[in-house]
Design an enzyme around this catalytic site. Sequence first.
Site, mmCIF file in Angstrom:
data_model
loop_
_atom_site.group_PDB
_atom_site.id
_atom_site.type_symbol
_atom_site.label_atom_id
_atom_site.label_comp_id
_atom_site.label_asym_id
_atom_site.label_seq_id
_atom_site.Cartn_x
_atom_site.Cartn_y
_atom_site.Cartn_z
ATOM 1 N N GLY A 174 0.807 -1.208 0.000
ATOM 2 C CA GLY A 174 0.000 0.000 0.000
ATOM 3 C C GLY A 174 0.843 1.262 0.000
ATOM 4 N N GLY A 198 0.533 5.654 0.890
ATOM 5 C CA GLY A 198 -0.270 6.681 1.533
ATOM 6 C C GLY A 198 0.277 8.060 1.265
ATOM 7 N N SER A 199 -0.208 9.023 2.030
ATOM 8 C CA SER A 199 0.170 10.417 1.811
ATOM 9 C C SER A 199 1.662 10.645 2.036
ATOM 10 C CB SER A 199 -0.633 11.321 2.752
ATOM 11 O OG SER A 199 -2.007 11.171 2.545
ATOM 12 N N PHE A 200 2.224 9.971 3.040
ATOM 13 C CA PHE A 200 3.601 10.265 3.415
ATOM 14 C C PHE A 200 4.528 9.056 3.356
ATOM 15 C CE2 PHE A 200 1.082 13.486 5.725
ATOM 16 C CZ PHE A 200 1.629 14.621 5.143
ATOM 17 N N GLY A 201 4.098 7.979 2.710
ATOM 18 C CA GLY A 201 4.996 6.837 2.645
ATOM 19 C C GLY A 201 4.366 5.621 2.000
ATOM 20 N N LYS A 215 6.086 0.699 7.398
ATOM 21 C CA LYS A 215 5.723 1.956 6.749
ATOM 22 C C LYS A 215 6.973 2.812 6.573
ATOM 23 C CE LYS A 215 2.821 6.092 7.251
ATOM 24 N NZ LYS A 215 1.823 6.782 8.099
ATOM 25 N N ASP A 257 -7.845 11.457 10.098
ATOM 26 C CA ASP A 257 -7.820 10.864 8.756
ATOM 27 C C ASP A 257 -8.490 9.497 8.754
ATOM 28 O OD1 ASP A 257 -7.293 10.975 6.049
ATOM 29 O OD2 ASP A 257 -5.260 10.202 6.212
#
Length: 590
Positions: free
Chosen positions: A305, A307-310, A331, A431
Amino acid sequence: MIPKSIGNLGNVGELDLDANSFSGIIPRSIGNMSSVTKITLSRNKLEGAIPSTIGACKRLLLLSLDGNNLRGSIPKELFQLSSLSVGLDLSQNNLSGVLPQEIEHLKNLGILYLSENHLSGELPGSLSSCISLQVLDLSSNFFHGSMPERLSSLKGLEYVNLSRNNFSGHVPAYLQQIALKYLDVSYNDFEGEVYVKGVFANASAISVIGNHRLCGGIPELHLPNCTNISNYYQKSKKLSLGVILAISVPSSVVASLALVSFLLLYFCKKKTSESESVVTESFDKISYERLFKATQGFSLENLIGTGSFGSVYRGVVDEDEHGIGPTVAIKVINLQRRGSSKSFVAECEALRNIRHRNLVKVITICSSLDFHGNDFKALIYDFMPNGSLESWLHPHDHQLDLSQRISIAKDVAYALDYLHYHCGNTVVHCDLKPSNILLDADMVAHVGDFGLAKILSLEQLSNPHKTSSSSIMRGTIGYAPPEYGVGNEVCTSGDMYSYGILMLEMLAGKKPVDPIFEQGLNLHSYARKALADGFVLQIVDPMLLNDDVIVNQACLISLVKIGVQCSSESPQNRLHIGTVIHELHALANA
């Protein structure tokens, strides 16, 4: 005010005045509503005492008076209502006095919320007669004494919160014999050994912080060894008079110097290495080399997966010659992305002292250099084999039946309740969305990704609608509440909006950014109109209509109503998370 004439409604089955601005007292005439099965007066401005005449409502299944300014003791007549089976919620009031022995009459009661009052005294042994009890929340009161041994008969308990009271003595051994899913005994005066069986074997399912005389337990609790703590107290009693004098005589001078030194050191370290100070204080680190090996060089095959920062990778740490080792989720923070370092610090800060069975558990972190000498930061979590909720909703590769969706909704509600009210600080996730809800092997939901989370100060809690000077928009489009878009400070009601949208998405099978939502239409208004027009079955996921539609219809309508109320445009009109939890319990047990 609620008029006295309400008592004339003798044939009314449900009285729901939840989340309004009613003030004054609850009229005694309410006891004349002989047919009523449900009374919810939550989140108003009601005051005065709870009228004893409610004890005349012999068909009452659910009573919710939480979130008011009610005072005085709980009338004994209320506890003689043997019909109460769904729930009794008197939390968030100013009730005082003891828990009466008459509670023994509530043999069929499933949920009891008495948190955030001024109740005191010892728990009556007669509470053991409530054999159907599944949820018991007595947190934030003034109860004292030890836990009665007779409570061992409550075999159906799943969720117990005794935090922020004055309970003492040993943590009861019988709690490890009950199939508890969550236990919070934090901030009391319990002492002695913490057990390692049952719920005590799962660090994410218990909280024992704030009991400074506890010892033992599983290693993840980081409690002192029972032998060491015993020796410590013995030594502390032998502190000599000479040592005491040596400490106390120059104390005024030393204290002044120490304070100045501490402040200088604190602010200098905070400026130079905020992220490192947060990280090294709470976590054991893992090397970049081990993570590189665990993910086979962060290969695309192990990417699960982004995401926004990683990006998140699946990894097997320290596998043996047979390829066997613990599987984790890693992550990796994209440090090239603006705000990513701040997100890393926020996630560490939010996760450092929180522990709950419905939160993704952080195992450790990595703050190091890669093979090229570049900064590298990563968080290592428990691996969730069933992936994210989003993968089960979009596209329809998997199938979630209605009971599974209700269970997931309850799990997320438990997590929010803990973050907002029971983890020591008020943590706002900011979030909440399906991709940040992960499912373990048993399909239990865990809320993850705290990169945008914020820990609220007392000032922020008292001024929830204050305009923020920050231009950063927190959250994801479609899930973020409208008030964040105009610069309001984050607040727990913002998470409730996201929860409402999440609930509607689970029921309708449509994302809030679905192409059908245009020209002012959104997921909230789409569901609200269907609710008002009586066409709820036409908007729900067809997957939910495969079972008995007639049986499920009332349940689906109630669930959509919860989603619509939580996602109200006005923060003041959104449901309280405690109300959501007992509504979901009522539906699950119906």
